[in-house]
Enzyme design. Sequence first.
Site, PDB file in Angstrom:
ATOM      1  N   CYS A 104      -2.228  24.499   2.097  1.00  9.07           N
ATOM      2  CA  CYS A 104      -2.863  25.321   1.070  1.00  9.07           C
ATOM      3  C   CYS A 104      -1.811  25.737   0.045  1.00  9.07           C
ATOM      4  O   CYS A 104      -0.777  26.303   0.392  1.00  9.07           O
ATOM      5  CB  CYS A 104      -3.473  26.551   1.731  1.00  9.07           C
ATOM      6  N   HIS A 106      -1.953  27.979  -2.159  1.00  7.53           N
ATOM      7  CA  HIS A 106      -1.912  29.408  -2.474  1.00  7.53           C
ATOM      8  C   HIS A 106      -1.107  30.204  -1.459  1.00  7.53           C
ATOM      9  O   HIS A 106      -0.545  31.236  -1.787  1.00  7.53           O
ATOM     10  CB  HIS A 106      -3.339  29.977  -2.546  1.00  7.53           C
ATOM     11  N   HIS A 107      -1.101  29.729  -0.222  1.00  5.57           N
ATOM     12  CA  HIS A 107      -0.418  30.482   0.830  1.00  5.57           C
ATOM     13  C   HIS A 107       0.641  29.687   1.576  1.00  5.57           C
ATOM     14  O   HIS A 107       1.319  30.234   2.438  1.00  5.57           O
ATOM     15  CB  HIS A 107      -1.446  31.007   1.847  1.00  5.57           C
ATOM     16  N   HIS A 173      -8.980  26.414   7.190  1.00  3.27           N
ATOM     17  CA  HIS A 173      -7.850  26.911   6.408  1.00  3.27           C
ATOM     18  C   HIS A 173      -7.186  28.024   7.200  1.00  3.27           C
ATOM     19  O   HIS A 173      -7.797  29.080   7.415  1.00  3.27           O
ATOM     20  CB  HIS A 173      -8.335  27.454   5.066  1.00  3.27           C
TER      21      HIS A 173
HETATM   22 ZN   LIG Z   1      -4.814  29.679   1.200  1.00  2.00          ZN
END
Ligand SMILES: [Zn+2]
Length: 216
Positions: A104, A106-107, A173
């Site tokens: 991911c 974003h993280h 996720h």
């Molecule tokens: Zn994420």
Amino acid sequence: MASLHDTEEMIDGSLHLEDDDGKDQPVRSVDRPRIERAIREILAAVGDDPNREGLRGTPARVARMYAELFGGLHEDPRVHLKKFFTEKCDEVILVRDISFDSMCEHHMLPIMGKAHIGYLPDGRIIGLSKLARVVEAVARRPQVQERMTEQIANLLIEELHVKGVAVVIEAVHTCMTIRGVRKPGCVCVTSAMKGCFRTKSSTRAEVMALMYGDRR
Ligand SMILES: [Zn+2]
């Protein structure tokens, strides 16, 4: 002679990163010393001691791991679709449950899932293992699932000139399961329907039945 189910021998071995200990891997453009410095910095920033025995090898280990997990950045997924077979086939071709691991963006936490790819060819057929290669190349980079789904569908349109392509991805996720809302077991499903699978509901129903018919 090439068969539809051609496998590893025929795949150009430009970037294989399965080697567990990370030695002699032809990783291009992944700056491992830089990753190592960053990991040491993170360990110190969270309040641990990067010099304690248990952590001493960690920065190098993580750097090798990132080189593997982000190896797709240095690979063009199109190469896997260049070698096609000319075949008159007017039926849906589907490979389902292609497992993949991604990250991911974003993280920087793992996304683990399965891709199902169906297409209706227009004279060009691809070796089935190549679909898995494409998924792998697209997955091994910082990603979001929605974009990954689109990318796979567009690659088949552009390289194989298919009449239609249907890509469905189901994934967990870990940024939703181990942190934040913490909802273990929730699965994110995305789809990209192109060409005849978008315009014709009966064709779309056919490919969905092939993907999910005997399950659920
Ligand atoms: Zn994420």
